[in-house]
Design a protein around this motif. Structure first.
Motif, PDB file in Angstrom:
ATOM      1  N   GLY A  93       0.792  -1.216   0.000  1.00 55.49           N
ATOM      2  CA  GLY A  93       0.000   0.000   0.000  1.00 55.49           C
ATOM      3  C   GLY A  93       0.827   1.270   0.000  1.00 55.49           C
ATOM      4  O   GLY A  93       0.357   2.321   0.456  1.00 55.49           O
ATOM      5  N   ILE A  94       2.057   1.219  -0.523  1.00 47.91           N
ATOM      6  CA  ILE A  94       2.898   2.412  -0.572  1.00 47.91           C
ATOM      7  C   ILE A  94       2.570   3.237  -1.819  1.00 47.91           C
ATOM      8  O   ILE A  94       2.035   2.717  -2.801  1.00 47.91           O
ATOM      9  N   PRO A  95       2.879   4.536  -1.820  1.00 48.92           N
ATOM     10  CA  PRO A  95       2.611   5.370  -2.996  1.00 48.92           C
ATOM     11  C   PRO A  95       3.394   4.894  -4.217  1.00 48.92           C
ATOM     12  O   PRO A  95       4.541   4.446  -4.099  1.00 48.92           O
ATOM     13  N   ILE A  96       2.752   5.004  -5.381  1.00 50.83           N
ATOM     14  CA  ILE A  96       3.406   4.660  -6.650  1.00 50.83           C
ATOM     15  C   ILE A  96       3.149   5.789  -7.643  1.00 50.83           C
ATOM     16  O   ILE A  96       2.012   6.219  -7.831  1.00 50.83           O
ATOM     17  N   LEU A  97       4.219   6.242  -8.293  1.00 51.34           N
ATOM     18  CA  LEU A  97       4.127   7.204  -9.382  1.00 51.34           C
ATOM     19  C   LEU A  97       4.794   6.602 -10.601  1.00 51.34           C
ATOM     20  O   LEU A  97       5.976   6.247 -10.554  1.00 51.34           O
ATOM     21  N   GLY A  98       4.035   6.462 -11.690  1.00 47.12           N
ATOM     22  CA  GLY A  98       4.582   5.960 -12.943  1.00 47.12           C
ATOM     23  C   GLY A  98       4.677   7.088 -13.945  1.00 47.12           C
ATOM     24  O   GLY A  98       3.698   7.810 -14.159  1.00 47.12           O
ATOM     25  N   ILE A  99       5.837   7.255 -14.558  1.00 47.04           N
ATOM     26  CA  ILE A  99       6.048   8.327 -15.520  1.00 47.04           C
ATOM     27  C   ILE A  99       6.344   7.730 -16.886  1.00 47.04           C
ATOM     28  O   ILE A  99       7.221   6.887 -17.030  1.00 47.04           O
ATOM     29  N   CYS A 100       5.583   8.160 -17.893  1.00 42.72           N
ATOM     30  CA  CYS A 100       5.716   7.727 -19.285  1.00 42.72           C
ATOM     31  C   CYS A 100       5.566   6.195 -19.368  1.00 42.72           C
ATOM     32  O   CYS A 100       4.492   5.673 -19.145  1.00 42.72           O
ATOM     33  N   ARG A 101       6.626   5.474 -19.646  1.00 42.34           N
ATOM     34  CA  ARG A 101       6.549   4.010 -19.664  1.00 42.34           C
ATOM     35  C   ARG A 101       5.991   3.480 -18.338  1.00 42.34           C
ATOM     36  O   ARG A 101       5.240   2.499 -18.310  1.00 42.34           O
ATOM     37  N   GLY A 102       6.358   4.136 -17.228  1.00 40.21           N
ATOM     38  CA  GLY A 102       5.871   3.715 -15.925  1.00 40.21           C
ATOM     39  C   GLY A 102       4.364   3.738 -15.829  1.00 40.21           C
ATOM     40  O   GLY A 102       3.752   2.879 -15.180  1.00 40.21           O
ATOM     41  N   SER A 103       3.742   4.726 -16.464  1.00 46.89           N
ATOM     42  CA  SER A 103       2.280   4.792 -16.515  1.00 46.89           C
ATOM     43  C   SER A 103       1.717   3.609 -17.283  1.00 46.89           C
ATOM     44  O   SER A 103       0.701   3.014 -16.896  1.00 46.89           O
ATOM     45  N   HIS A 104       2.375   3.250 -18.386  1.00 45.87           N
ATOM     46  CA  HIS A 104       1.928   2.108 -19.182  1.00 45.87           C
ATOM     47  C   HIS A 104       2.026   0.810 -18.372  1.00 45.87           C
ATOM     48  O   HIS A 104       1.145  -0.049 -18.451  1.00 45.87           O
ATOM     49  N   MET A 105       3.106   0.681 -17.597  1.00 41.33           N
ATOM     50  CA  MET A 105       3.276  -0.518 -16.790  1.00 41.33           C
ATOM     51  C   MET A 105       2.167  -0.645 -15.750  1.00 41.33           C
ATOM     52  O   MET A 105       1.633  -1.733 -15.525  1.00 41.33           O
ATOM     53  N   LEU A 106       1.803   0.468 -15.118  1.00 43.58           N
ATOM     54  CA  LEU A 106       0.707   0.430 -14.144  1.00 43.58           C
ATOM     55  C   LEU A 106      -0.588   0.004 -14.805  1.00 43.58           C
ATOM     56  O   LEU A 106      -1.349  -0.814 -14.263  1.00 43.58           O
ATOM     57  N   ASN A 107      -0.851   0.546 -15.980  1.00 38.72           N
ATOM     58  CA  ASN A 107      -2.092   0.227 -16.681  1.00 38.72           C
ATOM     59  C   ASN A 107      -2.125  -1.232 -17.129  1.00 38.72           C
ATOM     60  O   ASN A 107      -3.138  -1.922 -16.964  1.00 38.72           O
ATOM     61  N   VAL A 108      -1.024  -1.709 -17.674  1.00 37.70           N
ATOM     62  CA  VAL A 108      -0.950  -3.102 -18.128  1.00 37.70           C
ATOM     63  C   VAL A 108      -1.044  -4.044 -16.929  1.00 37.70           C
ATOM     64  O   VAL A 108      -1.718  -5.086 -16.999  1.00 37.70           O
ATOM     65  N   HIS A 109      -0.410  -3.703 -15.829  1.00 38.32           N
ATOM     66  CA  HIS A 109      -0.492  -4.526 -14.623  1.00 38.32           C
ATOM     67  C   HIS A 109      -1.940  -4.708 -14.193  1.00 38.32           C
ATOM     68  O   HIS A 109      -2.336  -5.789 -13.739  1.00 38.32           O
ATOM     69  N   GLY A 110      -2.759  -3.671 -14.345  1.00 39.22           N
ATOM     70  CA  GLY A 110      -4.157  -3.736 -13.949  1.00 39.22           C
ATOM     71  C   GLY A 110      -5.078  -4.353 -14.986  1.00 39.22           C
ATOM     72  O   GLY A 110      -6.286  -4.451 -14.753  1.00 39.22           O
ATOM     73  N   GLY A 111      -4.535  -4.758 -16.143  1.00 36.65           N
ATOM     74  CA  GLY A 111      -5.345  -5.386 -17.180  1.00 36.65           C
ATOM     75  C   GLY A 111      -5.685  -4.484 -18.351  1.00 36.65           C
ATOM     76  O   GLY A 111      -6.476  -4.855 -19.222  1.00 36.65           O
ATOM     77  N   GLY A 112      -5.079  -3.298 -18.386  1.00 34.23           N
ATOM     78  CA  GLY A 112      -5.316  -2.373 -19.491  1.00 34.23           C
ATOM     79  C   GLY A 112      -4.393  -2.644 -20.665  1.00 34.23           C
ATOM     80  O   GLY A 112      -3.564  -3.556 -20.632  1.00 34.23           O
ATOM     81  N   THR A 113      -4.524  -1.825 -21.701  1.00 34.56           N
ATOM     82  CA  THR A 113      -3.703  -1.981 -22.907  1.00 34.56           C
ATOM     83  C   THR A 113      -3.047  -0.654 -23.268  1.00 34.56           C
ATOM     84  O   THR A 113      -3.353   0.391 -22.696  1.00 34.56           O
ATOM     85  N   VAL A 114      -2.154  -0.733 -24.259  1.00 37.99           N
ATOM     86  CA  VAL A 114      -1.374   0.432 -24.691  1.00 37.99           C
ATOM     87  C   VAL A 114      -1.432   0.531 -26.209  1.00 37.99           C
ATOM     88  O   VAL A 114      -1.375  -0.487 -26.905  1.00 37.99           O
ATOM     89  N   TYR A 115      -1.564   1.748 -26.732  1.00 34.23           N
ATOM     90  CA  TYR A 115      -1.351   1.960 -28.155  1.00 34.23           C
ATOM     91  C   TYR A 115       0.131   1.758 -28.422  1.00 34.23           C
ATOM     92  O   TYR A 115       0.975   2.457 -27.858  1.00 34.23           O
ATOM     93  N   GLN A 116       0.455   0.833 -29.320  1.00 30.42           N
ATOM     94  CA  GLN A 116       1.861   0.591 -29.622  1.00 30.42           C
ATOM     95  C   GLN A 116       2.484   1.741 -30.399  1.00 30.42           C
ATOM     96  O   GLN A 116       3.690   1.979 -30.322  1.00 30.42           O
ATOM     97  N   ASP A 117       1.654   2.453 -31.145  1.00 32.40           N
ATOM     98  CA  ASP A 117       2.097   3.680 -31.815  1.00 32.40           C
ATOM     99  C   ASP A 117       0.858   4.523 -32.102  1.00 32.40           C
ATOM    100  O   ASP A 117       0.041   4.156 -32.947  1.00 32.40           O
ATOM    101  N   ILE A 118       0.720   5.640 -31.391  1.00 29.37           N
ATOM    102  CA  ILE A 118      -0.499   6.445 -31.511  1.00 29.37           C
ATOM    103  C   ILE A 118      -0.665   7.003 -32.917  1.00 29.37           C
ATOM    104  O   ILE A 118      -1.790   7.147 -33.403  1.00 29.37           O
ATOM    105  N   TYR A 119       0.443   7.295 -33.601  1.00 22.18           N
ATOM    106  CA  TYR A 119       0.347   7.915 -34.922  1.00 22.18           C
ATOM    107  C   TYR A 119      -0.116   6.926 -35.990  1.00 22.18           C
ATOM    108  O   TYR A 119      -0.697   7.325 -36.998  1.00 22.18           O
ATOM    109  N   LYS A 120       0.138   5.630 -35.747  1.00 19.85           N
ATOM    110  CA  LYS A 120      -0.251   4.614 -36.727  1.00 19.85           C
ATOM    111  C   LYS A 120      -1.567   3.928 -36.354  1.00 19.85           C
ATOM    112  O   LYS A 120      -2.244   3.379 -37.233  1.00 19.85           O
ATOM    113  N   GLN A 121      -1.948   3.955 -35.096  1.00 19.19           N
ATOM    114  CA  GLN A 121      -3.108   3.192 -34.652  1.00 19.19           C
ATOM    115  C   GLN A 121      -4.336   4.042 -34.338  1.00 19.19           C
ATOM    116  O   GLN A 121      -5.394   3.492 -34.067  1.00 19.19           O
TER     117      GLN A 121
END
Length: 234
Positions: free
Chosen positions: A99-127
């Motif tokens: 239960g400690i604080p977590i801050l994810g920056i850039c890739r870190g944000s993606h890791m938090l989202n993927v850990h929770g079951g979310g997904t990532v645009y692999q390339d926003i300009y192409k997708q």
């Protein structure tokens, strides 16, 4: 006053595991103790790493392996570090367990989202079939990249105290499907998710932008780092 220990993830450089010095500087200026977390494989030792910190800072770096969210690699996927992904997922496991604080920056944000079951645009300009603004910088100047709209009623709005801020951003990926345990806290004018935060109390935030790069000259950036370190003092 307690000086909390902030664990900072590292990435593989040319010869070493390393991290941009800005992360170390801003944590120490908030009177936190920066502790670099080298990537290891032993799960017991990873747990011990987390047991010895008061907060976790997930830094930027290479793309997250799309296999983690059930996708084949897009042709525009950049470098991936599967071993780092595996290591950071375990860090997140144990940090959430404590239960400690977590801050994810850039890739870190993606890791938090993927850990929770979310997904990532692999390339926003192409997708994404839309006229997107420029999200990638091609210089090293510390000027703002674009504006971000902070959602009302979010922890991020409480932290920055403004509905709109300007940020430094440099990415070709972004959060796509938001994990069930998160909500969107900020977007750019073209609709790209720029911040996610936990639906539960506590400090669990992912940012697409880089507050460490404007900490000394921008109140919103300083406030984010300040509130993160303050949360670790509890």
């Amino acid at each position: 006053m307690k000086h909390p220990v902030i664990g900072i993830t590292t990435f593989i450089g040319k010869n070493n595991q390393e991290v941009p010095k800005n992360f170390i500087d801003v944590i120490s200026e908030e009177e936190g103790i920066p502790m670099l977390l080298p990537e290891i494989e032993n799960e017991e030792l990873i747990r011990e790493q987390v047991m010895n910190i008061d907060a976790l800072l997930l830094t930027g770096g290479d793309d997250v392996d799309p296999a983690l969210y059930g996708e084949d690699p897009h042709q525009s996927l950049a470098n991936v570090e599967p071993d780092r992904d595996k290591y950071e997922l375990k860090l997140i496991d144990y940090a959430l367990e404590r239960g400690i604080p977590i801050l994810g920056i850039c890739r870190g944000s993606h890791m938090l989202n993927v850990h929770g079951g979310g997904t990532v645009y692999q390339d926003i300009y192409k997708q994404i079939d839309a006229d997107l603004i420029k999200h990638q910088r091609h210089d090293k100047q510390e000027h703002f990249t674009h504006k971000v709209n902070i959602q009302e009623g979010t922890k991020m709005r409480e932290i920055v105290g403004e509905a709109e801020i300007f940020t430094i951003s440099n990415h070709h990926q972004a959060v796509n499907k938001v994990a069930d345990n998160f909500k969107v806290a900020a977007r750019t004018n073209d609709g790209i998710v720029e911040a996610i935060e936990s639906k539960e109390p506590g400090f669990l935030i992912g940012l697409q932008w880089h507050p460490e790069d404007r900490y000394h000259t921008d109140d919103a950036s300083k406030n984010i780092i300040n509130k993160f370190v303050e949360a670790a003092r509890v």
